[in-house]
Design a protein around this motif. Structure first.
Motif: not given
Length: 395
Positions: A191-192, A202, A194-196, A135, A198-199, A188
């Motif tokens: 960012q996507a 989590d 990184y968000a994936e 991440a 992170t999810a 973008r």
């Protein structure tokens, strides 16, 4: 001569002694006969008197031979119709909890069976050292892409200042705009990604899907878990329990959703109020039974897998109500003794209904107008004459 005289005297003395003994024996016999005659005369006189007294007593006993027996006329009263059953306690909504993400090594287990948890609360923590570095790398790629986008935007702005003076062709402007747009797109994408990541991170931890009570735990620290690890925790949503009761087909017809019930766990004297929330729409063809599910609020005495008794109130009905002492049982079933119009004992077979604190309701066999023997039924026989004493029926 002297010798002869002595001999004769000896024989005379012996005869005299014999005669005395004979007279004594005769006297004793006569005395015994006299005593016997006197005793016989006395006994005969006493026997006659006793016979007269016995005749008088016999007449009195004959008059008192009919016993007084307490009877009751029950009438018909409003009686709650109840159904007794039993079954197994279970979680009303059981939630199996397993690995939702890619899994890993378990670092900590945060809960134990019997604890309450909230929705989303972590139950176990999975090692995420590798995922954290991934991440971080993706977060850096966002900054790189953003820097490229900023540079492309600055070059585009400088070119727009020169285009009016003829130093930059229109084709160059189009290329610079495309470069700027591509740089923004890469931002973008980063960012996507990184968000994936992170999810996914989590989802590494095992969390409670809803608030409730932890029932079981099947995971330990250091264990490697993944998608194929199966159920690691079991929970009861909201702590709600239920009783799964198998009921006979005939009783099932009398139960509806919303029927009130009282649950008593085995080994306790608790009476926990419950309510039927589901009645099976099918009957097992082998057992001729169907399932009734009774919702029960949380109680520490209710443990899933345990056994409990239940009493369902299936409505009210009008029926005779008798004391328990009035109902007897035999090889042919239950029965009561009644007193007919001639004050004679008769036997009446009955079918027992609900047993309450007020007595035993009679489902069939009596219409309520009979005189039913309350006590001493075991000492009476059919055909006996009695003197009924009516007792008021409890209302």
């Amino acid at each position: 001569m002297d010798s002869l005289a002595g001999t004769q005297s000896f024989y005379e003395d012996a005869d005299d002694s014999r005669r005395k003994r004979t007279r004594l024996i005769v006297a004793l016999v006569l005395i015994a006969l006299a005593l016997a005659a006197a005793y016989y005369a006395f006994s005969a006189g006493k026997g006659g008197a006793a016979g007269a007294d016995g005749a008088a007593a016999g007449g009195a006993a004959g008059a008192a031979a009919v016993p007084s027996i307490t009877v009751v006329t029950p009438g018909r009263q409003s009686v709650q119709s109840t159904i007794s059953t039993n079954g197994t306690i279970a979680a009303r909504r059981e939630m199996p909890v397993g690995v939702a993400g890619e899994g890993g090594r378990v670092e900590r287990v945060l809960v134990e069976p019997g604890q309450w948890v909230g929705a989303g609360q972590p139950l176990a923590v999975i090692d995420r050292s590798v995922q954290t570095q991934q991440a971080a790398g993706l977060a850096a790629s966002i900054r790189v892409a953003q820097a490229d986008a900023n540079l492309a935007q600055a070059e585009l702005e400088r070119a727009e200042a020169l285009v009016s003076r003829g130093f930059i062709s229109k084709a160059d402007m189009d290329r610079k705009r495309a470069t700027r747009d591509a740089a923004n797109a890469r931002v973008r994408v980063a960012q996507a990604q990184y968000a994936e990541a992170t999810a996914r991170n989590d989802r590494l931890n095992i969390v409670a899907p809803a608030a409730g009570l932890v029932l079981t735990r099947d995971v330990e620290v250091g264990q490697i878990v993944g998608a194929g690890s199966g159920v690691l925790f079991r929970m009861a949503r909201g702590g709600e329990m239920e009783l799964l009761a198998q009921m006979a087909e005939a009783d099932l017809q009398r139960v509806r959703v919303g029927t009130r019930a009282t649950i008593t766990p085995v080994g306790s004297n608790l009476n926990i109020a419950g309510q039927v929330w589901q009645v099976s729409p099918v009957i097992n063809p082998d057992t001729r039974q169907g399932m009734v599910r009774i919702a029960v609020p949380y109680s520490a005495a209710l443990r899933p897998g345990g056994f409990a008794d239940a009493r369902l109130v299936a409505g009210t009905a009008q029926a005779p109500l008798l004391p328990e002492s009035a109902v007897q049982s035999g090889p042919e079933g239950n029965y009561v003794l009644i007193v007919d119009g001639k004050d004679t004992i008769r036997r009446r077979p009955v079918k027992v209904g609900t047993v309450t604190d007020g007595g035993v309701s009679i489902a069939s066999g009596l219409d309520g107008s009979e005189r039913v023997v309350v006590l001493a039924g075991a000492f009476l026989n059919v055909g006996d004459k009695v003197k009924p004493v009516v007792q008021k029926s409890s209302q």
